[in-house]
Write a protein that holds these residues in place. Structure first.
Motif, PDB file in Angstrom:
ATOM      1  N   GLN A 149      13.718  -3.224  68.289  1.00 35.79           N
ATOM      2  CA  GLN A 149      13.680  -2.051  69.158  1.00 35.79           C
ATOM      3  C   GLN A 149      12.657  -1.047  68.650  1.00 35.79           C
ATOM      4  N   ASP A 150      11.876  -0.502  69.583  1.00 36.82           N
ATOM      5  CA  ASP A 150      10.962   0.583  69.250  1.00 36.82           C
ATOM      6  C   ASP A 150      11.254   1.756  70.176  1.00 36.82           C
ATOM      7  N   TYR A 151      10.933   2.952  69.716  1.00 34.34           N
ATOM      8  CA  TYR A 151      11.085   4.160  70.524  1.00 34.34           C
ATOM      9  C   TYR A 151       9.706   4.629  70.946  1.00 34.34           C
ATOM     10  N   GLY A 152       9.005   3.715  71.602  1.00 34.42           N
ATOM     11  CA  GLY A 152       7.639   3.980  71.984  1.00 34.42           C
ATOM     12  C   GLY A 152       7.475   4.373  73.430  1.00 34.42           C
ATOM     13  N   ILE A 153       6.370   3.944  74.025  1.00 39.08           N
ATOM     14  CA  ILE A 153       5.979   4.387  75.362  1.00 39.08           C
ATOM     15  C   ILE A 153       6.920   3.904  76.450  1.00 39.08           C
ATOM     16  N   GLY A 154       7.538   2.727  76.223  1.00 44.63           N
ATOM     17  CA  GLY A 154       8.449   2.176  77.212  1.00 44.63           C
ATOM     18  C   GLY A 154       7.742   1.735  78.479  1.00 44.63           C
ATOM     19  N   MET A 155       8.528   1.221  79.448  1.00 43.83           N
ATOM     20  CA  MET A 155       7.953   0.719  80.694  1.00 43.83           C
ATOM     21  C   MET A 155       8.798   1.133  81.889  1.00 43.83           C
ATOM     22  N   THR A 156       8.109   1.378  82.980  1.00 45.98           N
ATOM     23  CA  THR A 156       8.784   1.559  84.265  1.00 45.98           C
ATOM     24  C   THR A 156       9.097   0.174  84.830  1.00 45.98           C
ATOM     25  N   GLU A 157       9.761   0.140  85.977  1.00 49.56           N
ATOM     26  CA  GLU A 157      10.076  -1.158  86.589  1.00 49.56           C
ATOM     27  C   GLU A 157       8.802  -1.912  86.946  1.00 49.56           C
ATOM     28  N   ASP A 158       7.845  -1.208  87.547  1.00 53.46           N
ATOM     29  CA  ASP A 158       6.589  -1.873  87.934  1.00 53.46           C
ATOM     30  C   ASP A 158       5.826  -2.373  86.710  1.00 53.46           C
ATOM     31  N   GLU A 159       5.844  -1.573  85.639  1.00 51.08           N
ATOM     32  CA  GLU A 159       5.134  -1.991  84.422  1.00 51.08           C
ATOM     33  C   GLU A 159       5.807  -3.187  83.776  1.00 51.08           C
ATOM     34  N   ALA A 160       7.135  -3.230  83.821  1.00 49.80           N
ATOM     35  CA  ALA A 160       7.850  -4.372  83.257  1.00 49.80           C
ATOM     36  C   ALA A 160       7.518  -5.648  84.034  1.00 49.80           C
ATOM     37  N   ILE A 161       7.492  -5.526  85.370  1.00 48.22           N
ATOM     38  CA  ILE A 161       7.154  -6.689  86.199  1.00 48.22           C
ATOM     39  C   ILE A 161       5.720  -7.130  85.929  1.00 48.22           C
ATOM     40  N   SER A 162       4.835  -6.151  85.797  1.00 48.61           N
ATOM     41  CA  SER A 162       3.421  -6.470  85.589  1.00 48.61           C
ATOM     42  C   SER A 162       3.156  -7.045  84.203  1.00 48.61           C
ATOM     43  N   ASN A 163       3.725  -6.404  83.173  1.00 49.48           N
ATOM     44  CA  ASN A 163       3.436  -6.822  81.800  1.00 49.48           C
ATOM     45  C   ASN A 163       4.235  -8.035  81.347  1.00 49.48           C
ATOM     46  N   LEU A 164       5.498  -8.128  81.788  1.00 48.32           N
ATOM     47  CA  LEU A 164       6.343  -9.235  81.355  1.00 48.32           C
ATOM     48  C   LEU A 164       6.362 -10.381  82.353  1.00 48.32           C
ATOM     49  N   GLY A 165       6.053 -10.080  83.573  1.00 45.94           N
ATOM     50  CA  GLY A 165       6.118 -11.114  84.601  1.00 45.94           C
ATOM     51  C   GLY A 165       4.828 -11.865  84.808  1.00 45.94           C
ATOM     52  N   THR A 166       3.758 -11.394  84.188  1.00 48.05           N
ATOM     53  CA  THR A 166       2.472 -12.084  84.299  1.00 48.05           C
ATOM     54  C   THR A 166       2.066 -12.568  82.920  1.00 48.05           C
ATOM     55  N   ILE A 167       2.063 -13.861  82.731  1.00 49.81           N
ATOM     56  CA  ILE A 167       1.732 -14.429  81.428  1.00 49.81           C
ATOM     57  C   ILE A 167       0.289 -14.100  81.077  1.00 49.81           C
ATOM     58  N   ALA A 168       0.097 -13.737  79.825  1.00 54.96           N
ATOM     59  CA  ALA A 168      -1.230 -13.465  79.265  1.00 54.96           C
ATOM     60  C   ALA A 168      -1.854 -12.186  79.797  1.00 54.96           C
ATOM     61  N   ARG A 169      -1.041 -11.274  80.366  1.00 58.27           N
ATOM     62  CA  ARG A 169      -1.575  -9.971  80.721  1.00 58.27           C
ATOM     63  C   ARG A 169      -1.271  -9.004  79.586  1.00 58.27           C
ATOM     64  N   SER A 170      -2.276  -8.353  79.065  1.00 56.83           N
ATOM     65  CA  SER A 170      -2.102  -7.462  77.929  1.00 56.83           C
ATOM     66  C   SER A 170      -2.076  -6.019  78.382  1.00 56.83           C
ATOM     67  N   GLY A 171      -0.889  -5.386  78.245  1.00 51.83           N
ATOM     68  CA  GLY A 171      -0.803  -3.970  78.542  1.00 51.83           C
ATOM     69  C   GLY A 171      -1.596  -3.146  77.554  1.00 51.83           C
ATOM     70  N   SER A 172      -1.688  -3.613  76.302  1.00 48.56           N
ATOM     71  CA  SER A 172      -2.458  -2.892  75.281  1.00 48.56           C
ATOM     72  C   SER A 172      -3.935  -2.905  75.612  1.00 48.56           C
ATOM     73  N   LYS A 173      -4.407  -4.051  76.093  1.00 47.44           N
ATOM     74  CA  LYS A 173      -5.821  -4.147  76.445  1.00 47.44           C
ATOM     75  C   LYS A 173      -6.145  -3.231  77.614  1.00 47.44           C
ATOM     76  N   ALA A 174      -5.255  -3.211  78.592  1.00 48.79           N
ATOM     77  CA  ALA A 174      -5.463  -2.332  79.737  1.00 48.79           C
ATOM     78  C   ALA A 174      -5.430  -0.865  79.314  1.00 48.79           C
ATOM     79  N   PHE A 175      -4.555  -0.548  78.363  1.00 49.06           N
ATOM     80  CA  PHE A 175      -4.456   0.813  77.857  1.00 49.06           C
ATOM     81  C   PHE A 175      -5.776   1.238  77.210  1.00 49.06           C
ATOM     82  N   LEU A 176      -6.353   0.367  76.389  1.00 49.01           N
ATOM     83  CA  LEU A 176      -7.624   0.672  75.742  1.00 49.01           C
ATOM     84  C   LEU A 176      -8.756   0.816  76.747  1.00 49.01           C
TER      85      LEU A 176
END
Length: 729
Positions: A149-176
């Motif tokens: 568990q981390d107490y970081g940025i967290g995800m909304t529902e759309d972000e969870a679907i986008s980041n966890l539901g799409t294999i090999a999509r990097s939320g960190s890369k998109a953030f940068l």
């Protein structure tokens, strides 16, 4: 009562934050004391962190959710976007070489989430989790679960679907990428670890089911639960009691229950994630206590810091004799901290040294004790190399393109320059280092590429006829002392200095004041054969058959070099030359196949004969091993034919020539003994015991043989041959 305790805790927290400046108070609220917001020493930082964490625990600020997460919304089942079940199976079961790396990947993702929050808080103060910037891991052997568990940025529902539901999509890369567009990357670029978006799916290597509880740090965000068994689909639903950040609960497979053991997980964290920027707690115990010193300025690292870090990375108890803090941005972004120990493990035939430098990328270990970072001859170097922009494959285990080769080239060159600099700054200390690690340097001189071999050669040290026993010099020292007109660097391979100084090959060099390097180790012969020359100066053995060098050339008659010889002198010289040729021919026929040819020597020596064009002792040992002749119970390797140079003016040669007619068998034994003596002088007679019987016969005959006694009165004295001036007889 509960209300009274709550008011007391709130009052205490208010007093704490009110007693410090606003920036520090904000730091406490997000617990960024664990990051680089407040530039204090790591010891002070650790003290502050422990004090605040202790206070936070007492007031309830560091507690995890008081209530268990609970799904309250309708569960929506979805398929993984744009990928098939087969691709998911490859990612989760075939991509990584070791299952344990799932811990590294999840810790890296958690670190990225905390860094995103820290960065976002710089511009948006409303983003506050109320929790410390930490990574919490808990394991439960009874339940067979692994939770992070981390107490970081967290995800909304759309972000969870986008980041966890799409294999090999990097939320960190998109953030940068978003930061680049805004031009506000700052130090965050160096602290974001994830690149590929597949790290999360490594959890399916060990888990039969994965639950992800997440809530965005944005105000008024709802919590969600994402669930999947890795079969190609997932479910997501709204949940309550979800803390801001992300919590991943893995139900471990039966064959992976070892990852529910605290000791196992602690070892993995220390192996891969000991240097992430945020505290990692395992069952409420902080694990990553070691600081990544290579990220600091070298002036900020104390001697004690170096000693402690060296002992950590090298697994040693001594102190390093050399240390190097090396950072560069071109051609690759490299931060490294390298050490050289006092001793090595290959002394006295102990085990071979393993590579001692580990490869990191953004403080996460990629390869422990990497064999690819430095050439094998530098395996005694210990430390860490962190390359931020090293192109890795999606599993972060293999390197792409030619970057590894470039990294190896850069590091090797830097280490060689480092040692060269140490040799110049303190020659005495470097000579002590070379005494211990010299064989590694010699190995490098044999194995390095042609372009880098001359640089390694600068690190070599040898004794020389110009110095006292035990005093060593570099090849450059030799070149700087060369006589005017000298073209070659001369050396001799011998086990001891005494053997070199008593060698028949050395006499002429000694009398003419030409320096000779003394090479004592077997490997030295391979070193000079690989180097061949230093700059424009060739490396030449003093036992070479033909040596062309102006400093060794001299006239035959120094005092009368311009005098024209008389007819009688010319006739005498011609007769002497013919007599010498007859002697050489007799030796050739007598010794037979043991020699290639016999020449009249022009060397300045006091010995009756020497051999040339012979295999060295090192080469003969290698040939014996390859042929199997060195095995117990088998015969010795037959000697390779050599060239023989005879000193026809030597008394032994003249007397054996005189006695050959009256006692040919005795003369043959003398000729064979002369040849064996020459082999001994060259160090290439495998077993001197083979000549003992003959030697005893010669001594007996010389003391009692009538033929030998008679020969004293009938010795024929051949005419002296005009050779190089000053030749000994």
């Amino acid at each position: 009562m509960l209300r009274s305790l709550a008011r007391t805790a709130l009052s205490a927290k208010t007093r704490l934050t009110a007693s410090v400046p606003a920036p520090v108070a904000r730091t406490y609220r997000s617990t960024a004391l664990a990051s680089t917001v407040v530039p204090v020493s790591h010891k002070a930082r650790g003290t502050a962190y422990n004090s605040i964490r202790s206070f936070a625990t007492e007031t309830g600020a560091a507690d995890q959710n008081e209530k268990e997460e609970k799904i309250i919304g309708e569960s929506k089942k979805k398929a993984f976007q744009a990928e098939t079940r087969k691709l998911l199976d490859i990612v989760t079961h075939s991509l990584y070489s070791e299952k344990e790396v799932f811990v590294r990947e999840l810790v890296s993702n958690a670190s990225d989430a905390l860094e995103k929050l820290r960065h976002s808080q710089l511009t948006d103060s409303s983003l506050d989790t109320g929790k410390p910037l930490e990574i919490h891991i808990s394991v439960d052997e009874a339940k067979g679960t692994f939770t992070i568990q981390d107490y970081g940025i967290g995800m909304t529902e759309d972000e969870a679907i986008s980041n966890l539901g799409t294999i090999a999509r990097s939320g960190s890369k998109a953030f940068l990428e978003g930061l680049k567009e805004d031009g506000t990357t700052g130090s965050t670029k160096d602290r974001i670890i994830g690149q590929f978006g597949v790290g999360f799916y490594s959890a399916f290597m060990v888990g039969s089911e994965i639950k992800v509880y997440t809530r965005s740090s944005k105000p008024e965000s709802k919590g969600y639960c994402w669930t999947s068994d890795g079969s190609g689909s997932y479910e997501i639903a709204e949940a309550e009691n979800v803390a801001v950040g992300t919590k991943i609960v893995i139900t471990l497979r039966d064959e992976c229950k070892e990852y529910a053991k605290e000791a196992v997980v602690e070892t993995i964290i220390k192996k891969y994630s000991n240097f992430v920027d945020y505290p990692v707690l395992l069952n409420n115990k902080k694990i990553n206590a070691v600081q990544p010193l290579w990220t600091k300025d070298k002036n900020d690292i104390s001697e004690q810091d170096h000693i402690e870090f060296y002992r950590y990375v090298a697994g040693a108890w001594d102190s390093p004799q050399y240390k190097l803090v090396y950072k560069t941005d071109s051609p690759l972004a490299i931060s490294s901290l390298l050490y050289i120990p006092q001793r090595h493990m290959e002394v006295l035939g102990m085990q071979r040294e393993e590579p001692g430098v580990s490869l990191y990328s953004r403080k996460v270990m990629i390869q422990a004790k990497s064999k690819a970072l430095l050439p094998e001859w530098l395996r005694f170097v210990k430390g860490v190399v962190d390359c931020e922009d090293l192109p890795l494959n999606v599993s972060r285990e293999l390197l792409q393109d030619q970057s590894l080769s470039k990294l190896r080239q850069v590091l090797t060159g830097r280490v060689v320059k480092w040692l060269e600099s140490e040799a110049k700054s303190d020659p005495k200390a470097y000579n002590q280092f070379f005494e211990e690690f010299g064989n590694f340097i010699k190995e490098g001189a044999c194995t390095e590429s042609d372009s880098n071999r001359p640089n390694v050669a600068k690190l070599l040290r040898y004794e020389s006829s110009a110095g006292a026993p035990g005093e060593v010099f570099s090849l450059k020292d030799y070149v700087d002392r060369m006589k005017e007109g000298q073209e070659n660097i001369y050396y001799t391979c011998v086990p001891k200095r005494k053997f070199a100084e008593e060698s028949p090959y050395f006499e002429e060099f000694k009398e003419k004041g030409i320096e000779v390097l003394f090479l004592y180790d077997t490997v030295d012969e391979f070193v000079v054969n690989n180097l061949r020359q230093v700059g424009q100066n060739k490396l030449v053995s003093i036992d070479a058959s033909e040596i062309s060098d102006p400093v060794l050339q001299s006239s035959s008659k120094k005092d009368s070099k311009d005098a024209i010889p008389s007819e009688e002198e010319l006739l005498s010289q011609q007769e002497a030359k013919l007599a010498a040729e007859d002697i050489a021919e007799w030796f050739r026929q007598t010794l037979g196949m043991r020699i290639r040819k016999v020449d009249v020597s022009k060397r300045h020596m006091s010995y009756p004969a020497v051999v040339t064009e012979h295999d060295s002792p090192a080469v003969r040992k290698m040939m014996a091993m390859m042929s199997g002749a060195a095995k117990v119970g088998e015969s010795d390797l037959p000697p390779t034919p050599t060239n023989l140079e005879i000193n026809v003016n030597h008394p032994i040669i003249q007397k054996v020539w005189a006695v050959k007619s009256e006692n040919p068998e005795f003369a043959k034994q003398i000729a064979e003994q002369i040849y064996d003596n020459a082999l001994i002088a060259a160090g290439v007679l495998d077993d001197p015991r083979s000549m003992l019987k003959r030697l005893n016969t010669i001594m007996e005959a010389s003391l009692s043989s009538p033929a030998t006694s008679k020969s004293k009165d009938t010795v024929m004295q051949p005419k002296k041959i005009e050779v190089v001036e000053g030749e000994k007889v």
